[in-house]
Design an enzyme around this catalytic site. Sequence first.
Site, short mmCIF file in Angstrom:
data_model
loop_
_atom_site.label_atom_id
_atom_site.label_comp_id
_atom_site.label_asym_id
_atom_site.label_seq_id
_atom_site.Cartn_x
_atom_site.Cartn_y
_atom_site.Cartn_z
N CYS A 127 -83.96 -60.79 12.34
CA CYS A 127 -83.03 -61.31 11.36
C CYS A 127 -83.79 -61.48 10.05
O CYS A 127 -85.02 -61.56 10.05
CB CYS A 127 -82.44 -62.64 11.79
SG CYS A 127 -81.35 -62.57 13.24
N GLY A 154 -80.79 -56.91 9.82
CA GLY A 154 -79.56 -57.35 10.49
C GLY A 154 -78.34 -56.92 9.73
O GLY A 154 -78.24 -57.14 8.52
N ASN A 172 -84.78 -66.65 12.88
CA ASN A 172 -85.16 -65.30 13.28
C ASN A 172 -86.00 -65.43 14.53
O ASN A 172 -87.09 -66.00 14.49
CB ASN A 172 -85.97 -64.61 12.17
CG ASN A 172 -86.50 -63.26 12.60
OD1 ASN A 172 -85.96 -62.62 13.48
ND2 ASN A 172 -87.58 -62.83 11.96
N GLY A 173 -85.50 -64.91 15.65
CA GLY A 173 -86.24 -65.00 16.90
C GLY A 173 -85.33 -65.24 18.08
O GLY A 173 -84.12 -65.05 18.00
N TYR A 202 -91.46 -51.06 13.64
CA TYR A 202 -90.05 -50.72 13.40
C TYR A 202 -89.29 -51.73 12.53
O TYR A 202 -88.58 -51.33 11.62
CB TYR A 202 -89.35 -50.58 14.75
CG TYR A 202 -87.86 -50.32 14.66
CD1 TYR A 202 -87.38 -49.10 14.19
CD2 TYR A 202 -86.94 -51.29 15.04
CE1 TYR A 202 -86.02 -48.86 14.09
CE2 TYR A 202 -85.57 -51.05 14.95
CZ TYR A 202 -85.11 -49.84 14.47
OH TYR A 202 -83.78 -49.60 14.38
#
Length: 382
Positions: free
Chosen positions: A16, A43, A117-118, A259
């Site tokens: 995210c 995202g 984020n996670g 990535y």
Amino acid sequence: MENFFNTDYEKPRESCGIVGIYSSSQDISRLTFLGIYSLQHRGQESAGIACSDGEKISVHKKLGLVNQVFQEDDLNKLKGNIAFGHTRYSTMGKTRTNNVQPIRADGPDGSIYLGHNGNVINALELKDHLAEWGVNSFDSTSDSELIAQLYAMSPGQTWEQKSEYCMSKLKGAYSLVILSKDTLVGIRDSLGIRPLCVGKIDKGYVLASETCALDHIGAEFIRYIQPGETITINKKGVVSSIFSGARTTHSMCIFEQIYFSRPDSIIEGRLTYESRMSMGAELARQHPVSADMVIGIPDSATASAVGYAKESNIPFGEGLVKNRYVGRTFIEPDQRIRDLGVKIKFNPLSHLIEGKDLVVVDDSIVRGTTTPRVMKVLRQAG
């Protein structure tokens, strides 16, 4: 609805994007918008911004891409000098409006808004722990709301004390930005699995998932937040604290290098594009072959393909053209469209690759469902 146009569905989906800004300016909603716009690659399910003027927190969020969620009128309503924005991929919880961040939680010290984020791995334990405090009702199905509730209800007079308590309960990956009416807080888990950096802008500071977001809003990169670190920013200045249980080793997820991150972001002192070129070169050393051309699956594998080509002395070329405007769609697919498969997203440059032996470089293969389709398209092109 099946998202059949998204041929990256087999890629990892745990990234995210978060951007938080504390500034003396009273109009930072547009900067926050530009920040998360630059992190759209992290995202594409939803986006949101929370903004505080010191007394009132305004929020706008919904499903969709950043430029679909925010129009000029929306940004005009987000007033204040403290804000953060979030763009989401779901890791836990379905794609639905209630899971869109920022997420609100109310506690004894007032309301907070959180961006995450996670992915924490002890959500059920957290839920039981919150139940002991009388928190039994939740608006979403995401682990992020559990984290928000934990921080809102946690003991401690300062954010440093709250983080010390909350980090002792949380297990997993979490880079967090929290907004109260007068403070911006950045938090990174004790292993540093997900990235979060801090930068300087005018008379203020920026928190961001990647350095490319700092570049887009004219901020100067200072450093990455350390594993287990909490940074608190308000009118008193900047305060940093480290969780007592933080690890001395850094364990950032390798997929940030491979990535997730944009190629123009800097991770651990190195441009991500250069890191990916090195990976491609190492691949060429480990698996040398004879071929006429090296191509990459655009866009994220291009740098790795360039590295392979340089190391192997095989020419690099463009073999596939990517339709960059293919994303989420809600039209009902019929069998004819399903049969087109990967061709909807990738079209081969037939005249350039026909009759050639190709080295095809991709950055990651998870389930291996898309790769054979890409190979079929290339073989059909000769």
